[in-house]
Write a protein that holds these residues in place. Structure first.
Motif, PDB file in Angstrom:
ATOM      1  N   THR A  42       4.025 -12.858  16.386  1.00  0.00           N
ATOM      2  CA  THR A  42       4.695 -11.669  16.104  1.00  0.00           C
ATOM      3  C   THR A  42       4.576 -12.066  14.317  1.00  0.00           C
ATOM      4  N   ARG A  43       5.515 -12.711  14.191  1.00  0.00           N
ATOM      5  CA  ARG A  43       5.178 -13.038  12.137  1.00  0.00           C
ATOM      6  C   ARG A  43       4.225 -12.984  11.861  1.00  0.00           C
ATOM      7  N   PHE A  44       2.836 -12.873  12.685  1.00  0.00           N
ATOM      8  CA  PHE A  44       1.907 -13.066  12.185  1.00  0.00           C
ATOM      9  C   PHE A  44       1.260 -11.588  11.379  1.00  0.00           C
ATOM     10  N   ILE A  45       1.903 -10.872  13.002  1.00  0.00           N
ATOM     11  CA  ILE A  45       1.625  -8.602  12.492  1.00  0.00           C
ATOM     12  C   ILE A  45       1.969  -8.544  11.460  1.00  0.00           C
ATOM     13  N   LEU A  46       3.287  -9.638  10.872  1.00  0.00           N
ATOM     14  CA  LEU A  46       4.282  -8.444  10.104  1.00  0.00           C
ATOM     15  C   LEU A  46       3.303  -9.196   8.593  1.00  0.00           C
TER      16      LEU A  46
END
Length: 435
Positions: free
Chosen positions: A407-411
């Motif tokens: 998730t944080r990498f997508i952000l």
């Protein structure tokens, strides 16, 4: 029905077939064939089916695809990439989340010889993820890092996406490669910062490894990296220096990787045979999708759909920024359900005329498309990299945990996209370097 109505009906049928999970190559070819049969005649459709596959594939530019794929398989089966993660781990051990950062750099190094995000995720999933879990890293951080970092495989050259895009959009592949290298490095930095900041805020995510690594160990680990350095510098150094073309670079890369493997005595006759078979399988699947996309382009040309959509868009007064935002949403959605090559070849016949009419630089747009499609590789419900990593890890970790980890990498990826849109010269400055 008018020609344009037939064209739009073809788009609707194509979307229905894809929703029904019909293989994208079959969907593209069947809709294009049927559309041309209605627009022109069955005889003309059969003629197009006989001519277009040859006219599209009988070009020297496409020969670089199987050659770069073969280079990746030679490196994989010869174990030339296994030392990448070990060297990165030795040198980055002092950083917060050092093993995870090493996993990102390992994926970037592997990307330089494979051009495939799935291959990166699978290879580093076998090497880096178990190592992080052994050192009690958080499961979501360990697996999410590798699934996300695998997407770098389609950004750093030799990217199959860039080769196909360059041929279709008539953009120099060497320019795309250099621009992809830049955005790949930006992605590496962004992912590494995500890991470091997360671990600094919550050290329990990545406990410090209780081992002493001396400078002798660090320099000793570099001995395993030389094959990849020689290969990358030999192939892409010559390419960017203008010594040989992208087409020639593919053949040189495959030959050089096999030569290095033979010098190290790390590949067997069986390994060479398996590499050849896997290259044939992957290359044929890429080519048949590309042939379908070429037929779809011809169908849209006959029906006038592309021009009609461009006229409608211009008539509505849609700004380039709004067009880019709409395309971004489109690719993020398509990426959830389709693999990148299929999604790109499905949409380019429609989108390229719109982008050109809006005055958007095609080099920049190609990098944007590649980045958006790779985000789709880690987004639910069908993030291919996530499922590949799940297959490598097994039942030890759930799909939900891996999706949570990315998730944080997508952000971070969305921030990179915003920077690309706000500051296009991040990519476009590379054009001047090769002139």
């Amino acid at each position: 029905m008018t020609d344009i109505q037939i064209g739009f009906a073809g788009i609707a049928i194509l979307l229905v077939l894809i929703a029904c999970r019909v293989p994208i190559a079959l969907a593209l070819i069947s809709v294009s064939f049927g559309g041309m049969a209605v627009l022109l005649s069955p005889k003309a459709a059969w003629g197009a089916l006989g001519v277009i596959p040859y006219s599209f594939t009988a070009t020297w530019h496409l020969s670089s695809i199987p050659m770069f794929v073969l280079m990746g398989f030679f490196c994989f089966h010869a174990g030339l990439t296994t030392g990448l993660f070990r060297a990165a781990r030795m040198w980055l051990s002092a950083l917060p989340g050092g093993l995870a950062v090493a996993g990102v750099l390992g994926c970037a190094g592997f990307a330089a010889v494979t051009g495939s995000s799935i291959a990166c995720a699978a290879a580093m999933g076998r090497i880096a993820a178990p190592e992080m879990l052994r050192y009690r890293y958080d499961e979501g951080l360990a697996t999410g890092t590798i699934a996300a970092a695998g997407t770098i495989g389609a950004l750093i050259p030799p990217s199959i996406l860039f080769i196909l895009y360059g041929i279709i959009a008539q953009v120099q592949v060497s320019h795309l490669f250099l621009a992809g290298f830049v955005i790949g490095l930006i992605t590496v930095v962004a992912y590494s910062l995500v890991i470091i900041v997360r671990v600094m805020m919550n050290p329990d995510l990545a406990p410090k490894a209780e081992e002493h690594i001396g400078w002798g160990d660090r320099f000793d680990a570099l001995k395993d990296v030389w094959p990849i350095l020689v290969l990358v510098l030999g192939v892409f150094g010559g390419l960017f220096a203008g010594i040989f073309t992208p087409t020639e670079a593919g053949g040189i890369g495959a030959s050089l990787s096999l030569l290095i493997a033979m010098v190290r005595r790390s590949i067997t006759v069986e390994g060479v045979w398996i590499s050849l078979k896997e290259t044939l399988t992957i290359s044929s699947s890429i080519f048949i999708i590309a042939v379908g996309a070429s037929m779809l382009t011809r169908f849209f040309t006959f029906s006038g759909v592309s021009d009609a959509i461009a006229d409608i868009t211009i008539g509505m007064g849609v700004s380039p920024l709004m067009l880019i935002l709409a395309i971004t949403v489109l690719y993020l959605i398509l990426g959830m359900f389709l693999e990148p090559i299929g999604a790109m070849l499905l949409t380019l016949p429609i989108l390229l005329p719109l982008v050109e009419a809006a005055g958007i630089e095609l080099l920049w747009f190609g990098v944007l498309v590649a980045k958006l499609l790779e985000i789709g590789m880690i987004t639910p419900p069908i993030g291919l990299n996530v499922f590949v990593l799940k297959g490598v890890i097994g039942d030890r970790i759930s799909i939900g945990t891996i999706f949570s980890g990315v998730t944080r990498f997508i952000l971070a990826d969305l921030v990179i996209i915003a920077l690309m849109v706000a500051f296009p010269n991040i990519i476009l400055f590379t054009q001047n370097l090769l002139q």
